[in-house]
Design a protein around this motif. Structure first.
Motif, PDB file in Angstrom:
ATOM      1  N   PRO A 104     -75.796  -5.684  47.118  1.00 42.75           N
ATOM      2  CA  PRO A 104     -75.069  -4.458  47.446  1.00 42.75           C
ATOM      3  C   PRO A 104     -75.775  -3.148  47.107  1.00 42.75           C
ATOM      4  O   PRO A 104     -75.781  -2.241  47.945  1.00 42.75           O
ATOM      5  CB  PRO A 104     -73.752  -4.623  46.668  1.00 42.75           C
ATOM      6  CG  PRO A 104     -73.552  -6.103  46.619  1.00 42.75           C
ATOM      7  CD  PRO A 104     -74.928  -6.674  46.456  1.00 42.75           C
ATOM      8  N   ALA A 112     -69.794  -1.789  46.415  1.00 42.28           N
ATOM      9  CA  ALA A 112     -69.870  -2.365  47.759  1.00 42.28           C
ATOM     10  C   ALA A 112     -68.615  -2.045  48.571  1.00 42.28           C
ATOM     11  O   ALA A 112     -68.697  -1.662  49.750  1.00 42.28           O
ATOM     12  CB  ALA A 112     -70.081  -3.878  47.673  1.00 42.28           C
ATOM     13  N   GLY A 172     -68.399  -7.594  48.221  1.00 40.95           N
ATOM     14  CA  GLY A 172     -67.897  -6.766  47.128  1.00 40.95           C
ATOM     15  C   GLY A 172     -66.563  -7.259  46.610  1.00 40.95           C
ATOM     16  O   GLY A 172     -66.332  -7.318  45.390  1.00 40.95           O
TER      17      GLY A 172
END
Length: 198
Positions: free
Chosen positions: A103, A58, A190
């Motif tokens: 993601p 991500a 992320g």
């Protein structure tokens, strides 16, 4: 998990028929395959390992979007069906194992630069199928208890409010800023996943 399923139903209804059928035909089989693989992988890979790997992906995607790394490397080819299926399968696996399926599939769908409503609708349908598909293995593995279901039932009443708020925010955000915001939020998620893995 049950709360997510309730939100999925309201989300799909809110964006009814605004999704990209062509993209769903490509990514849904991968998502379903990922659920099967994730069910067998349950307990093999730790949540921290999965979250750390997805977090790195991500953040790398965020940096690519921000600094146009692929263009600097002269790799500007649009992602094809193979990449889509890999992302969808990984999303199904990580969603099943660690509830971190966002993601991987967003990396693919954001690269397609769909209209904002089409992007959100396609994502909503994908996760509706994935979350519904996870119910059977979760029940089989004994993840649901009477107490957890009762808590979910109490909290599920807020699902329509959350979807309504999301609709309002989507209408307010101009199209040209939508993907910048989505990229930033993906990067933040992320970083959070990497933090959880450490």
């Amino acid at each position: 998990m049950p709360i997510l399923c309730v939100m999925d139903v309201f989300g799909v209804k809110a964006y009814w028929k605004k999704w990209s059928l062509a993209e769903l035909k490509v990514i849904l089989p991968g998502g379903i395959l990922g659920i099967v693989l994730g069910s067998f992988a349950m307990g093999v890979f730790s949540d921290k390992l999965i979250k750390g790997m997805i977090g790195v992906i991500a953040v790398a995607f965020m940096l690519d979007r921000m600094f146009q790394l692929r263009q600097r490397l002269r790799w500007q080819q649009q992602p094809g069906k193979f990449f889509a299926r890999v992302c969808a399968t990984v999303s199904g696996v990580t969603s099943t194992v660690a509830h971190a399926g966002g993601p991987p599939i967003l990396v693919y769908l954001m690269a397609k630069n769909l209209a904002k409503e089409q992007f959100v609708a396609t994502t909503a349908v994908f996760f509706t199928v994935v979350n519904a598909g996870k119910l059977l293995p979760y029940f089989a593995l004994g993840f649901f208890t009477l107490d957890s279901l009762q808590i979910a039932a109490c909290l599920a009443i807020f699902a329509p409010l959350g979807v309504w708020m999301g609709l309002h925010v989507l209408r307010v955000i101009p199209e040209r800023y939508f993907y910048s915001l989505a990229t930033g939020l993906l990067g933040i998620s992320g970083i959070k996943l990497i933090h959880d893995a450490l």
